[in-house]
Scaffold this motif. Structure first.
Motif, PDB file in Angstrom:
ATOM      1  N   ILE A 193       0.664  -1.448  -0.162  1.00 27.11           N
ATOM      2  CA  ILE A 193       0.016  -0.138   0.393  1.00 27.11           C
ATOM      3  C   ILE A 193       0.454   1.110   0.307  1.00 27.11           C
ATOM      4  N   ASN A 194       2.158   1.314   0.332  1.00 27.65           N
ATOM      5  CA  ASN A 194       3.355   2.617   0.550  1.00 27.65           C
ATOM      6  C   ASN A 194       3.222   2.347  -1.196  1.00 27.65           C
ATOM      7  N   GLY A 195       2.198   3.217  -2.094  1.00 28.17           N
ATOM      8  CA  GLY A 195       2.919   3.530  -3.869  1.00 28.17           C
ATOM      9  C   GLY A 195       1.590   4.253  -4.107  1.00 28.17           C
ATOM     10  N   THR A 196       2.270   4.821  -5.498  1.00 27.40           N
ATOM     11  CA  THR A 196       1.379   5.364  -5.991  1.00 27.40           C
ATOM     12  C   THR A 196       1.715   5.089  -7.005  1.00 27.40           C
ATOM     13  N   GLN A 197       0.256   4.187  -7.287  1.00 25.57           N
ATOM     14  CA  GLN A 197      -0.162   2.913  -8.064  1.00 25.57           C
ATOM     15  C   GLN A 197      -1.198   3.637  -8.385  1.00 25.57           C
ATOM     16  N   ALA A 198      -2.210   3.918  -7.402  1.00 22.49           N
ATOM     17  CA  ALA A 198      -3.529   4.109  -7.768  1.00 22.49           C
ATOM     18  C   ALA A 198      -3.701   5.906  -8.680  1.00 22.49           C
ATOM     19  N   MET A 199      -2.711   7.071  -8.245  1.00 24.27           N
ATOM     20  CA  MET A 199      -2.720   7.860  -9.173  1.00 24.27           C
ATOM     21  C   MET A 199      -1.831   7.780 -10.819  1.00 24.27           C
ATOM     22  N   THR A 200      -1.432   6.692 -10.390  1.00 30.12           N
ATOM     23  CA  THR A 200      -0.143   6.456 -11.851  1.00 30.12           C
ATOM     24  C   THR A 200      -0.968   5.571 -12.620  1.00 30.12           C
ATOM     25  N   ALA A 201      -1.903   5.240 -12.147  1.00 19.80           N
ATOM     26  CA  ALA A 201      -2.757   3.567 -12.990  1.00 19.80           C
ATOM     27  C   ALA A 201      -3.782   5.381 -13.613  1.00 19.80           C
ATOM     28  N   MET A 202      -3.793   5.601 -12.987  1.00 18.34           N
ATOM     29  CA  MET A 202      -5.488   6.807 -13.009  1.00 18.34           C
ATOM     30  C   MET A 202      -4.681   7.837 -14.513  1.00 18.34           C
ATOM     31  N   GLY A 203      -3.989   7.663 -14.478  1.00 19.26           N
ATOM     32  CA  GLY A 203      -2.685   8.537 -14.978  1.00 19.26           C
ATOM     33  C   GLY A 203      -2.490   8.092 -16.484  1.00 19.26           C
ATOM     34  N   VAL A 320      18.607  -0.709   4.946  1.00 22.98           N
ATOM     35  CA  VAL A 320      17.408  -0.572   5.084  1.00 22.98           C
ATOM     36  C   VAL A 320      16.839   0.529   5.866  1.00 22.98           C
ATOM     37  N   VAL A 321      16.411   1.109   4.853  1.00 24.02           N
ATOM     38  CA  VAL A 321      16.025   3.102   4.640  1.00 24.02           C
ATOM     39  C   VAL A 321      14.762   3.270   4.377  1.00 24.02           C
ATOM     40  N   SER A 322      14.250   4.606   5.604  1.00 26.31           N
ATOM     41  CA  SER A 322      13.195   4.814   5.196  1.00 26.31           C
ATOM     42  C   SER A 322      13.966   6.190   4.454  1.00 26.31           C
ATOM     43  N   GLY A 323      12.337   6.761   3.407  1.00 23.66           N
ATOM     44  CA  GLY A 323      12.622   7.553   2.534  1.00 23.66           C
ATOM     45  C   GLY A 323      11.284   8.153   2.391  1.00 23.66           C
ATOM     46  N   GLY A 324      11.099   8.675   1.255  1.00 26.59           N
ATOM     47  CA  GLY A 324      10.063   9.613   1.144  1.00 26.59           C
ATOM     48  C   GLY A 324       9.164   8.956  -0.814  1.00 26.59           C
ATOM     49  N   ASN A 325       8.863   7.800  -1.153  1.00 26.65           N
ATOM     50  CA  ASN A 325       9.242   7.834  -2.589  1.00 26.65           C
ATOM     51  C   ASN A 325       8.129   7.257  -2.837  1.00 26.65           C
ATOM     52  N   PHE A 326       7.288   6.822  -1.444  1.00 30.38           N
ATOM     53  CA  PHE A 326       5.696   7.508  -2.248  1.00 30.38           C
ATOM     54  C   PHE A 326       4.694   9.204  -2.455  1.00 30.38           C
ATOM     55  N   HIS A 327       5.352   9.863  -2.073  1.00 30.70           N
ATOM     56  CA  HIS A 327       5.327  10.754  -2.319  1.00 30.70           C
ATOM     57  C   HIS A 327       4.646  11.196  -3.778  1.00 30.70           C
TER      58      HIS A 327
END
Length: 506
Positions: A193-203, A320-327
């Motif tokens: 669920i950590n991802g941009t796939q809804a907006m990208t799929a719509m795009g 193993v690192v936390s970032g913000g690629n989900f933005h």
């Protein structure tokens, strides 16, 4: 078969997967990378290291340590609690694209999921078991959490899926096909669920529809140009070379090519010195929208092959690192740009409709009516076009300029990219209807001028379109014509053979 690697998926391939139902396979090397990243996660669990999302809570709960015996339960709780989507479902093709894109992202081998999970996503696509995903509820940062949670529910046998065009409980469909639900293990819920796939799929769907519309609007504008005895000099190649935009030059060349041989097209000074901007500036306006769409395509194809979850397992597991690629900011801005570009295609089309129907602006029968006064003809067609372009202007307001903090201010800036993508979709649908209205009017105007005087290409377009809507011989319910032609535009690629014409001599 289209092979997914995590880094090579294109929009052309997505079109084949979505519209031609082409099957997908997983690249063996990518599956090996998935296995390696999973080994790292299992090592973290065994060794009791504290890593976000594996054995901690989420968002503001990131400092809450989860006992080893509860790490699997944590993932199921995550999916269920985050499945808060509301509103009408995304179109089925968008939900299918979401599954493809989520799978492709996991195949990069930096997310720590098991091979059986990516294989199940593959099977959902190939078996057309498509999740029903509510379209509202995403902020477009921390990923598309709510929409993707509804997708993830299907993996554990919950939620609903499409069975043909109907919807059924996932458990019922699984039972009917002998499939068992998965039990999510450490990190897998978060990775889904950590991802941009809804907006990208719509795009993706927005782009594929808009790309076809870009081609069609040149053809329809060319028919309007002939129907209004437009001046071809404004499309002289040297004018557009002097400015230098390739897309503008391409549109001008396409208009010259489509209208080649027309006896309706005029030259400067024959009937008037200049045409109105909605005719004269077709290359400049259509070309600029094409430029925007090229930008959107570039961003989509990067995001389609991006790792957007958190944390990421990098350097073969050493980091193993936390970032913000989900933005979702890159896609949010691209969708807002697309909204403006497509809205402008509709804007200028509506202005051409006005020039076709307004007897003060042409020498055709008023509102193209077969019996002006007794019959209203195309009068209200222009009203509808005006309403649609006005609605587009409100939808085109950029979603990305807004942000509302969430998760107790831990997630204090969000993209609203999924809202932008949803609004872009509606703008594309509205623009299709406006172009259909222009085509209805241009077909009628051309018949008043004489179809036999039109270019061969425009005669072909007229012949094909007239199999969908009849000539205006008497007032009728034109809503049916709009729907019929909109559906035709949806199905039809305007690819009739053209002979290139580099000059403006006709």
């Amino acid at each position: 078969m289209i092979e997914l690697t995590g880094s090579t998926l294109t929009l052309k391939e997505m079109k084949r997967i979505l519209f031609d139902k082409e099957k997908i396979v997983i690249a063996p090397r990518s599956l090996e990378n998935v296995k390696k990243s999973r080994d790292v996660v299992e090592g973290i669990v065994r060794e009791g290291k504290t890593v976000y999302g594996i054995n901690t809570g989420f968002g503001k709960f990131s400092d809450v340590r989860i006992h080893e015996k509860d790490v699997n339960k944590l993932q199921l709780h995550l999916i269920r609690s985050h499945a808060c989507g509301v509103g009408e479902p995304f179109p089925k093709l968008v939900s299918k694209a979401m599954v493809v894109l989520r799978l492709n992202a996991l195949l990069k081998g930096v997310s720590g999921v098991r091979p059986c999970l990516v294989e199940r996503l593959r099977d959902l696509v190939n078996e057309e078991i498509i999740p029903v995903v509510p379209s509202q509820g995403s902020l477009g940062a921390s990923g598309d959490l709510a929409p993707l949670s509804h997708l993830a529910l299907v993996l554990v046998g919950e939620g609903e899926v499409y069975d043909g065009e109907a919807t059924k409980p996932t458990a019922e469909v699984y039972d009917g096909r002998g499939m068992a639900p998965l039990e999510l293990k450490a990190k897998e819920g978060l990775a889904l669920i950590n991802g941009t796939q809804a907006m990208t799929a719509m795009g993706v769907l927005n782009y594929l529809k808009a790309d076809q519309l870009m081609e069609q609007c040149d053809w329809i504008a060319a028919m309007t140009l002939e129907s209004l005895e437009g001046i071809i000099d404004a499309f002289h190649p040297a004018i557009h070379e002097a400015r230098g935009y390739p897309e503008q030059m391409e549109v001008a060349e396409r208009i010259r090519t489509i209208t080649k041989g027309s006896k309706l097209i005029t030259r400067q000074g024959e009937k008037r010195v200049q045409d109105a901007y909605s005719l004269r500036c077709i290359p400049q306006v259509h070309g600029a929208s094409r430029q925007s769409l090229s930008y959107v395509k570039e961003k989509l194809e990067i995001e389609m092959n991006a790792a957007t979850d958190n944390p990421l397992i990098l350097d073969d597991g050493a980091t193993v690192v936390s970032g913000g690629n989900f933005h979702g900011q890159p896609i949010a801005l691209a969708m807002d740009f697309m909204k403006i570009a497509v809205a402008e295609l509709a804007n200028i089309s509506e202005r051409r409709v006005e020039r076709l129907v307004n007897p003060q602006l042409n020498d055709l029968p008023g509102f193209l009516s077969p019996d002006p006064g007794l019959q209203s003809g195309a009068m209200i067609l222009q009203y509808t076009a005006a309403s649609l372009v006005s609605e587009n202007k409100t939808l085109a307001h950029p979603a990305s300029v807004d942000s509302i903090p969430s998760s107790a201010n831990q997630e204090d800036h969000v993209s609203m990219g999924t809202i932008g993508a949803r609004h872009a979709y509606q703008i594309v649908l509205n623009a299709q209807k406006v172009l259909a209205i222009e085509l209805i009017c241009a077909l009628q105007a051309l018949e008043y001028r004489g179809v036999d005087k039109a270019s061969k290409a425009i005669q072909d377009l007229h012949q094909n379109a007239r199999t969908v809507v009849a000539s205006m011989e008497e007032d009728r319910v034109f809503a049916r014509d709009i729907d019929a032609l909109t559906g035709w535009l949806e199905r039809t690629a305007f690819q009739w053979e053209l002979t290139k014409n580099e000059s403006i001599t006709n």
